[in-house]
Design an enzyme around this catalytic site. Structure first.
Site, short mmCIF file in Angstrom:
data_model
loop_
_atom_site.label_atom_id
_atom_site.label_comp_id
_atom_site.label_asym_id
_atom_site.label_seq_id
_atom_site.Cartn_x
_atom_site.Cartn_y
_atom_site.Cartn_z
N ASP A 81 0.82 -1.21 0.00
CA ASP A 81 0.00 0.00 0.00
C ASP A 81 0.86 1.26 0.00
O ASP A 81 2.05 1.24 0.32
CB ASP A 81 -0.94 0.01 1.20
N GLU A 99 0.05 -1.16 5.65
CA GLU A 99 1.16 -0.74 6.51
C GLU A 99 1.03 0.73 6.88
O GLU A 99 1.32 1.13 8.01
CB GLU A 99 2.49 -0.98 5.79
N GLU A 100 0.58 1.53 5.94
CA GLU A 100 0.55 2.97 6.13
C GLU A 100 -0.53 3.44 7.09
O GLU A 100 -0.55 4.62 7.48
CB GLU A 100 0.37 3.68 4.78
#
Length: 380
Positions: free
Chosen positions: A81, A142-143
């Site tokens: 992502d 992840e972000e």
């Protein structure tokens, strides 16, 4: 070993053109699956983490068997992502420098790590090069809180250590990163009309403001930081705000200091609420303090296999290594917390999370050279 720079650049460009904001990583996952099938992967697993993350795909775990007698199995991890904005993303190449068209991020975070992994596996296959067992881990979300890594079943991995290709610290291997606690503080006062009867109210915003002025924010000490980034509450400008909610975090490389600083913040808010003036027939203000462990610390020591391996690979290509600690959290923190020792390797990406994001092809080539040396190292 001759890296195909045109192919590497093509991989990177194609990956960036597949817009993949958090929870929308499906196109990238399909792209990677197709390439890994061509590469003859021993297994390709899409886990069921989407039920927890809300992503349109699960994490992707790809295994290449390799020669178990050559060296230990290892894994490489990247997240699929990106942050936004991504709509209408256009990749611009000027010589060896890649940027976006200027209205979006580029996506080098973290596709400048993924592209070298693809080039690595194609090089190994084309040259029939002996290599150790390799596992590729591509995570989601992840972000927005390392959600994919948190939902990953690490028992799916055979390798006991590996490398997250996800850092802007050019030329430096990250061997330490802090643990973090999320905090959510809800202060409840009493509403009243601010013009006709303000004395009947208990101003939750004023309580929050007084507490915050007593707290050290920013860098607390050499190992720790604290921040409040979100505040909400109130209903109108002419009503004493009854409820205010603050959200923040505490980070530290020391678990003891992390606990201490979190407790200090809680104690200050509790004391301010307790001491806030109110009438005898009024219960006054109340406080709810919620704390959640966001991610564990990443702490690697010299002599661990994960660091010996990268030292050995760097020596093969005569490349100096530098080590550093970081202030941010990443998937590597989660892997380490699960017992998978993980170092963070830079990809060359710069100005990440902005529309000025860029990466140099030569840095991705250098990364490919390093990981190639690591997986073909006989360990002798």
């Amino acid at each position: 070993m001759q890296i195909n720079t045109d192919r590497l650049a093509q991989f990177f460009t194609e990956l960036c053109q597949l817009e993949s904001p958090s929870k929308k990583e499906g196109a990238v996952a399909r792209y990677l699956q197709q390439h890994c099938e061509k590469l003859g992967a021993a297994s390709i697993i899409v886990d069921d983490s989407s039920s927890q993350t809300g992503s349109e795909t699960g994490n992707l775990i790809v295994r290449f068997t390799g020669d178990e007698n050559l060296n230990d199995a290892l894994f490489f991890a990247c997240h699929m992502d990106t942050v936004g904005p991504t709509e209408g993303l256009e990749v611009i190449r000027n010589g060896d420098i890649f940027t976006s068209g200027g209205n979006t991020v580029l996506g080098a975070d973290d596709k400048s790590g993924i592209a070298p992994l693809l080039e690595l596996m194609y090089l190994l296959k084309e040259n029939d090069t002996p290599h150790c067992p390799i596992e590729l881990v591509f995570t989601t979300c992840e972000e927005i809180g390392l959600l994919g890594a948190k939902a990953l079943d690490t028992s799916l991995l055979k390798a006991q250590y590996g490398y997250a290709l996800d850092s802007t610290r050019k030329g430096k291997i990250v061997t330490g990163a802090p643990a973090a606690n999320k905090v959510k503080i809800t202060i409840k006062g009493k509403a009243a009309h601010s013009g006709s009867a303000p004395e009947r109210g208990v101003n939750a915003l004023a309580i929050a403001a007084q507490a915050i002025t007593q707290i050290t924010l920013g860098r607390i000490d050499t190992l720790s930081t604290a921040n409040f980034g979100l505040i909400s509450g109130g209903t109108a400008t002419n009503i004493v705000p009854e409820t205010v909610v603050l959200e923040g975090e505490v980070r530290s490389h020391s678990p003891v200091m992390l606990a201490d600083h979190t407790r200090i913040i809680k104690n200050i808010f509790q004391q301010v609420v307790k001491d806030w003036p109110h009438s005898e027939d009024d219960i006054g203000a109340s406080l709810s303090f919620e704390m959640e462990e966001d991610f564990p610390a990443l702490q690697l020591e010299d002599g661990e296999p994960v660091l010996r391996r990268i030292h050995s690979g760097a020596a093969i290509i005569d490349r100096p290594l530098y080590f550093d600690i970081a202030g941010g959290g990443s998937d590597a923190n989660i892997f380490c917390g699960s017992g998978l020792r993980t170092a963070i390797v830079p990809t060359g990406m710069a100005n990440v999370h902005t529309t000025d994001e860029q990466v140099d092809l030569n840095d991705m080539v250098a990364l490919t050279e390093l990981i190639y040396a690591m997986v073909t190292d006989s360990g002798s």
